[in-house]
Design an enzyme around this catalytic site. Structure first.
Site, PDB file in Angstrom:
ATOM      1  N   HIS A   8      -5.828  -4.139  -1.777  1.00  0.00           N
ATOM      2  CA  HIS A   8      -5.624  -3.167  -3.360  1.00  0.00           C
ATOM      3  C   HIS A   8      -5.239  -3.916  -4.695  1.00  0.00           C
ATOM      4  O   HIS A   8      -4.789  -2.703  -5.638  1.00  0.00           O
ATOM      5  CB  HIS A   8      -3.854  -2.617  -2.918  1.00  0.00           C
ATOM      6  CG  HIS A   8      -4.227  -1.221  -2.032  1.00  0.00           C
ATOM      7  ND1 HIS A   8      -4.773  -0.385  -1.482  1.00  0.00           N
ATOM      8  CD2 HIS A   8      -3.593  -2.030  -0.616  1.00  0.00           C
ATOM      9  CE1 HIS A   8      -4.807   0.180  -0.579  1.00  0.00           C
ATOM     10  NE2 HIS A   8      -4.167  -0.398   0.146  1.00  0.00           N
ATOM     11  N   LYS A  26     -12.117  -0.477  -1.435  1.00  0.00           N
ATOM     12  CA  LYS A  26     -11.059   0.473  -2.163  1.00  0.00           C
ATOM     13  C   LYS A  26     -11.284   0.508  -2.984  1.00  0.00           C
ATOM     14  O   LYS A  26     -12.593   1.076  -3.709  1.00  0.00           O
ATOM     15  CB  LYS A  26     -10.181  -0.970  -2.037  1.00  0.00           C
ATOM     16  CG  LYS A  26      -9.309  -0.176  -0.363  1.00  0.00           C
ATOM     17  CD  LYS A  26      -7.760  -0.708  -0.273  1.00  0.00           C
ATOM     18  CE  LYS A  26      -7.503  -0.822   1.027  1.00  0.00           C
ATOM     19  NZ  LYS A  26      -7.579   0.593   1.539  1.00  0.00           N
ATOM     20  N   SER A  65       0.470  -1.221  -0.033  1.00  0.00           N
ATOM     21  CA  SER A  65      -0.206   0.128  -0.030  1.00  0.00           C
ATOM     22  C   SER A  65       1.073   1.034   0.071  1.00  0.00           C
ATOM     23  O   SER A  65       0.613   2.156  -0.030  1.00  0.00           O
ATOM     24  CB  SER A  65      -1.030  -0.299   0.744  1.00  0.00           C
ATOM     25  OG  SER A  65       0.060  -0.139   2.608  1.00  0.00           O
TER      26      SER A  65
HETATM   27  N1  PMP Z   1      -5.288  -4.924   3.824  1.00  0.00           N
HETATM   28  C1  PMP Z   1      -3.874  -4.231   3.347  1.00  0.00           C
HETATM   29  C2  PMP Z   1      -2.226  -4.013   2.375  1.00  0.00           C
HETATM   30  C3  PMP Z   1      -4.858  -2.184   3.179  1.00  0.00           C
HETATM   31  O1  PMP Z   1      -4.280  -1.194   2.368  1.00  0.00           O
HETATM   32  C4  PMP Z   1      -5.719  -1.602   3.974  1.00  0.00           C
HETATM   33  C5  PMP Z   1      -6.501  -1.167   4.149  1.00  0.00           C
HETATM   34  N2  PMP Z   1      -5.449   0.426   4.812  1.00  0.00           N
HETATM   35  C6  PMP Z   1      -6.932  -3.237   4.531  1.00  0.00           C
HETATM   36  C7  PMP Z   1      -5.611  -4.236   4.096  1.00  0.00           C
HETATM   37  C8  PMP Z   1      -7.469  -2.989   5.417  1.00  0.00           C
HETATM   38  O2  PMP Z   1      -9.233  -2.973   4.483  1.00  0.00           O
HETATM   39  P1  PMP Z   1     -10.222  -1.874   5.279  1.00  0.00           P
HETATM   40  O3  PMP Z   1      -9.771  -0.446   4.857  1.00  0.00           O
HETATM   41  O4  PMP Z   1     -11.191  -2.659   4.254  1.00  0.00           O
HETATM   42  O5  PMP Z   1     -10.529  -2.632   6.527  1.00  0.00           O
END
Ligand code: PMP
Length: 392
Positions: free
Chosen positions: A209, A240, A181
């Site tokens: 992502h 997302k 991310s």
């Molecule tokens: N895994 C990754 C790699 C993320 O970037 C995120 C979101 N920041 C999440 C999991 C968590 O997802 P959510 O926002 O749906 O809780």
């Protein structure tokens, strides 16, 4: 002296180090252009990859579901909160991921944390990429398994750790983000899958992502690399590219049944309301009906990356719509983000501890609904502000 006064001291320290968060406030709906803190800006800060978060079809589906089925689900999934539409969404996600079954969680975070904690115990080991998401780390801690971290994308080191930690009867989990991310690079999944198979380890990928972004129809990294049937657990988020809220796990039927019985967020936290589930279902239909969104996401990515490279910016190892612009220095990065915002471009500064010291960056994320002129305007702002601050 209050019992929580130590927090005041800690907050003051964070502020002093420039690490205290001051989130901007979105006024109205999100989108390629949006209004934050009273300013209309080109939005390069959201994860709304396909532009679905404010899509009329999703908005309509959410409203209709709320009117027909209510604002809330009323209970946790395992008591009275499983609705027909939850089951339908899970069936659709299993299909989307080419998996046997799927289970919806309240978020991507709880999908990761709840699953890792549920499938391992203190006698087991988790072998995890250094840059994996916080929710994987929390799940690993909750599981009480031994945690071994390998250097970013280092397949050889993962192999070595699996060898070193192997014991008879001990379960091993090899886990990676599909797309990272903060850097926007893609996991070396073919190599990791081979290593997992060699050691008989469970292979899990967090495709937060990559779902809706990579692979045919946005099916994710497993599809991108043609590794169907070789990754035991795929994680997706609905917040997302899907544009709404929630998370899911896709995998074999017995994993899903186990998580229905032992995935603690699934058992102990109320299920998603009808508006959310209906909007997610509609999102899957829109992704199918409007494949040009995915094409647009990638052509926008190419245009924007090429533009940043032509201006001489360092975009690190990025290969996806997440493109960092790395300036290294914390203070310069904060100024860069602030000046860009003043020039009408919103992309956040990402500094230590989210990324290592000396690799501070602003992080940009393009979306399918950015127009070419949005992106050219953003590049012009990068050029002006980059020159002003000597960042190239
Ligand atoms: N895994 C990754 C790699 C993320 O970037 C995120 C979101 N920041 C999440 C999991 C968590 O997802 P959510 O926002 O749906 O809780």
């Amino acid at each position: 002296m209050g019992a929580l006064d130590h927090l005041k001291q800690e907050l003051a320290e964070l502020e002093e180090q420039g690490l205290l968060l001051h989130p901007r406030t979105l006024e109205g709906a999100t989108g390629a252009r949006a209004r934050f803190d009273g300013r209309d800006v080109i939005n390069l800060a959201s994860n709304n990859y396909l532009g679905l978060a404010n899509h009329p079809r999703l908005n309509e589906a959410a409203s209709r579901a709320a009117l027909e089925c209510g604002a809330g689900s009323g209970a946790v999934r395992t008591i009275a909160g499983t609705m027909t539409m939850h089951r339908e969404l899970e069936r659709r996600f299993a299909e989307f991921k080419h998996a046997e079954a799927a289970l919806m969680f309240q978020s991507g975070f709880t999908s990761n944390a709840g699953t890792v904690a549920a499938i391992l115990s203190k006698d087991d080991v988790i072998v995890s990429d250094q840059l994996n998401h916080a929710s994987i780390i929390d799940g690993a801690r909750l599981s009480r398994a031994e945690i071994k971290v390998f250097p970013h994308k280092d397949v050889g080191a993962a192999d070595e750790l699996l060898s070193q930690t192997a014991r008879p009867g001990r379960r091993q989990l090899l886990i990676t983000d599909g797309v990272f991310s903060m850097d926007g690079d893609i996991a070396p999944l073919p190599g990791l899958v081979e290593v997992a198979e060699k050691h008989g380890a469970i292979m899990m990928v967090d495709d937060a992502h990559a779902s809706g972004v990579l692979g045919t129809g946005g099916a994710g990294t497993v599809d991108h690399f043609g590794l169907h049937g070789r990754v035991d657990i795929q994680v997706g988020t609905l917040s997302k590219a899907i544009g709404v809220l929630g998370g899911f796990i896709a995998g074999p039927g017995h994993l899903i049944e186990w998580l229905e019985n032992r995935g603690r967020p699934f058992l102990f936290s109320t299920s998603a309301p009808p508006s959310v589930v209906a909007a997610c279902l509609e999102a899957l239909d829109v992704i199918r009906d409007e494949p040009e969104r995915l094409e647009r996401l990638w052509s926008n990515t190419e245009l924007f990356k090429d533009g940043l490279h032509a201006l001489g910016f360092d975009t690190g190892a990025s290969e996806t719509p997440i493109t960092p612009v790395i300036s290294g220095d914390e203070e310069t990065t904060q100024t860069l983000a602030r000046r860009l915002f003043e020039e009408g471009v919103f992309c956040p500064a990402i500094v230590f501890p989210t990324v290592g010291r000396g690799s501070a960056r602003v992080r940009t994320i393009v979306a399918a609904d950015h127009s070419e002129s949005d992106l050219r305007e953003a590049l012009d702002a990068f050029e002006r502000v980059g020159r002003e601050l000597g960042v190239r």
